[in-house]
Design an enzyme around this catalytic site. Sequence first.
Site, PDB file in Angstrom:
ATOM      1  N   ASP A  68     -17.674  59.178 -46.656  1.00 25.66           N
ATOM      2  CA  ASP A  68     -17.326  58.142 -47.415  1.00 25.66           C
ATOM      3  C   ASP A  68     -18.161  56.962 -47.009  1.00 25.66           C
ATOM      4  OD1 ASP A  68     -15.467  57.582 -50.376  1.00 25.66           O
ATOM      5  OD2 ASP A  68     -16.778  55.912 -49.121  1.00 25.66           O
ATOM      6  N   HIS A 125     -15.181  64.730 -57.239  1.00 30.11           N
ATOM      7  CA  HIS A 125     -15.144  64.697 -55.789  1.00 30.11           C
ATOM      8  C   HIS A 125     -13.737  64.465 -55.468  1.00 30.11           C
ATOM      9  CE1 HIS A 125     -15.948  60.434 -57.545  1.00 30.11           C
ATOM     10  NE2 HIS A 125     -14.988  59.952 -56.285  1.00 30.11           N
TER      11      HIS A 125
HETATM   12  P1  DGP Z   1     -14.489  57.081 -56.790  1.00 29.77           P
HETATM   13  O1  DGP Z   1     -14.323  55.438 -56.897  1.00 29.77           O
HETATM   14  O2  DGP Z   1     -13.369  57.843 -56.898  1.00 29.77           O
HETATM   15  O3  DGP Z   1     -15.335  57.570 -57.753  1.00 29.77           O
HETATM   16  O4  DGP Z   1     -15.270  57.176 -55.597  1.00 29.77           O
HETATM   17  C1  DGP Z   1     -16.701  56.924 -55.035  1.00 29.77           C
HETATM   18  C2  DGP Z   1     -16.810  57.110 -53.668  1.00 29.77           C
HETATM   19  O5  DGP Z   1     -18.071  57.469 -53.270  1.00 29.77           O
HETATM   20  C3  DGP Z   1     -16.563  55.693 -53.097  1.00 29.77           C
HETATM   21  O6  DGP Z   1     -15.552  55.725 -52.287  1.00 29.77           O
HETATM   22  C4  DGP Z   1     -17.745  55.255 -52.276  1.00 29.77           C
HETATM   23  C5  DGP Z   1     -18.682  56.729 -52.157  1.00 29.77           C
HETATM   24  N1  DGP Z   1     -20.020  56.685 -52.315  1.00 29.77           N
HETATM   25  C6  DGP Z   1     -20.552  55.998 -53.162  1.00 29.77           C
HETATM   26  N2  DGP Z   1     -21.937  56.123 -53.103  1.00 29.77           N
HETATM   27  C7  DGP Z   1     -22.038  56.862 -52.017  1.00 29.77           C
HETATM   28  C8  DGP Z   1     -23.199  57.484 -51.050  1.00 29.77           C
HETATM   29  O7  DGP Z   1     -24.273  57.168 -51.619  1.00 29.77           O
HETATM   30  N3  DGP Z   1     -22.805  58.076 -49.905  1.00 29.77           N
HETATM   31  C9  DGP Z   1     -21.747  58.104 -49.557  1.00 29.77           C
HETATM   32  N4  DGP Z   1     -21.588  58.989 -48.546  1.00 29.77           N
HETATM   33  N5  DGP Z   1     -20.481  57.941 -50.237  1.00 29.77           N
HETATM   34  C10 DGP Z   1     -20.794  57.265 -51.271  1.00 29.77           C
END
Ligand code: DGP
Length: 114
Positions: free
Chosen positions: A31, A100
């Site tokens: 994340d 996710h």
């Molecule tokens: P949620 O709030 O449960 O929908 O979690 C989404 C998560 O995704 C948040 O913890 C940040 C992560 N995230 C968002 N954009 C990206 C990205 O481009 N790359 C990565 N590795 N994580 C991301």
Amino acid sequence: MSDTCIFCRIFRGEIPAEEVRRTPESLVFRDTNPHAPTHLLVIPKRHVSDLGTFVAEAPAEEIGDFLKVVGEAGRSETTGGYRVVSNEGADGGQTVHHLHFHVMGGRKMAWPPG
Ligand code: DGP
């Protein structure tokens, strides 16, 4: 797969991510906004918005295979235990609408979550 979904694009390698494990049908990556020393995201290849839709649409074997990757990631990437979270909908706090599972570990988790 969706052309615009950020997690579909990560799955296809169009957006860089720190990959931990890849199977033909799933991807484990770190994340970008970690809330624990280890904070992984586990996504299915299938573009599905959330857990409720996934269990309604996907064959049981695909759901089982995905859950196996989640548990294996938790066990292999942490030592003292881990937490699995899947946010769904506005009240659940979901921000990315491709299913996710968050797998978090490396510190003692508080309960209840906020
Ligand atoms: P949620 O709030 O449960 O929908 O979690 C989404 C998560 O995704 C948040 O913890 C940040 C992560 N995230 C968002 N954009 C990206 C990205 O481009 N790359 C990565 N590795 N994580 C991301």
